[in-house]
Design a protein around this motif. Structure first.
Motif, short mmCIF file in Angstrom:
data_model
loop_
_atom_site.label_atom_id
_atom_site.label_comp_id
_atom_site.label_asym_id
_atom_site.label_seq_id
_atom_site.Cartn_x
_atom_site.Cartn_y
_atom_site.Cartn_z
N UNK A 94 0.60 -1.56 -0.59
CA UNK A 94 -0.04 -0.04 0.26
C UNK A 94 1.01 1.07 -0.03
N UNK A 95 2.21 1.73 1.03
CA UNK A 95 2.63 1.63 1.05
C UNK A 95 3.25 2.56 -0.31
N UNK A 96 3.71 1.41 -1.62
CA UNK A 96 4.42 1.07 -2.35
C UNK A 96 3.93 2.49 -3.53
N UNK A 97 2.42 1.78 -2.99
CA UNK A 97 1.16 1.93 -4.64
C UNK A 97 1.79 3.53 -4.39
N UNK A 98 0.99 3.63 -2.87
CA UNK A 98 0.72 5.51 -2.31
C UNK A 98 2.16 6.52 -3.27
N UNK A 99 3.22 5.60 -2.48
CA UNK A 99 4.87 6.79 -3.62
C UNK A 99 4.94 6.33 -4.24
N UNK A 100 4.00 5.69 -5.71
CA UNK A 100 4.52 6.05 -6.76
C UNK A 100 2.74 6.23 -7.65
N UNK A 101 2.42 6.78 -7.26
CA UNK A 101 0.52 7.38 -6.96
C UNK A 101 1.33 8.87 -7.70
N UNK A 102 1.37 8.89 -8.72
CA UNK A 102 1.04 10.76 -9.43
C UNK A 102 0.79 11.61 -8.64
N UNK A 103 -0.33 11.06 -7.84
CA UNK A 103 -1.66 12.20 -7.11
C UNK A 103 -0.70 12.68 -6.21
N UNK A 104 0.19 11.62 -5.34
CA UNK A 104 0.66 11.99 -4.24
C UNK A 104 2.38 12.89 -4.76
N UNK A 105 1.81 14.26 -4.13
CA UNK A 105 3.26 15.45 -3.89
C UNK A 105 4.23 14.64 -3.44
#
Length: 131
Positions: A103-114
């Motif tokens: 989940x953290x990996x997905x969030x870190x590489x999400x283009x919407x994460x600043x």
């Protein structure tokens, strides 16, 4: 535009920016150790995971001053401009080294994460800066 999860860099950029030859560890990490003015900067690139570990240690007392991991979503580049000579790790997101989950990996590489650029400098002194 999708974010690439593998680290992107030119070997010469890292050699110029960190001024040391790397070693490769058994787990596929590329490790740099820079000693300067009583400090040791440890940088480990994990190319296939897209993350970089950064540790700054005060050598005489072995005190850890900084210790973190960033997901690097942009290219790593050496720059020599009016601000000086430094490595720029573009578009970084701070992640947990201890409990790095899917989940953290997905969030870190999400283009919407600043994300923010991280700059590493060796000369005239070791420094780590998030812009």
């Amino acid at each position: 535009m999708p974010i690439v999860r593998e680290l992107q860099w030119e070997e010469l950029d890292l050699l110029q920016g960190l001024e040391v030859v790397p070693t490769e560890n058994d787990n596929g990490g590329i490790h740099f150790s820079v000693d300067h003015q009583g400090l040791r900067l440890l940088v480990t690139l994990w190319p296939h995971a897209g993350v970089v570990d950064v540790t700054l240690v005060q050598r005489t007392q072995q005190a850890v001053l900084l210790d973190f991991t960033v997901a690097v979503r942009g290219r790593i580049r050496y720059n020599n401009d009016k601000r000086g000579q430094y490595l720029e790790f573009a578009d970084c997101v701070l992640v947990s080294r201890i409990s790095f989950s899917a989940e953290q990996d997905e969030a870190a590489f999400n283009p919407n994460t600043f994300g923010r650029p991280m700059l590493l400098t060796v000369r005239p002194h070791l420094s780590v800066l998030f812009e």
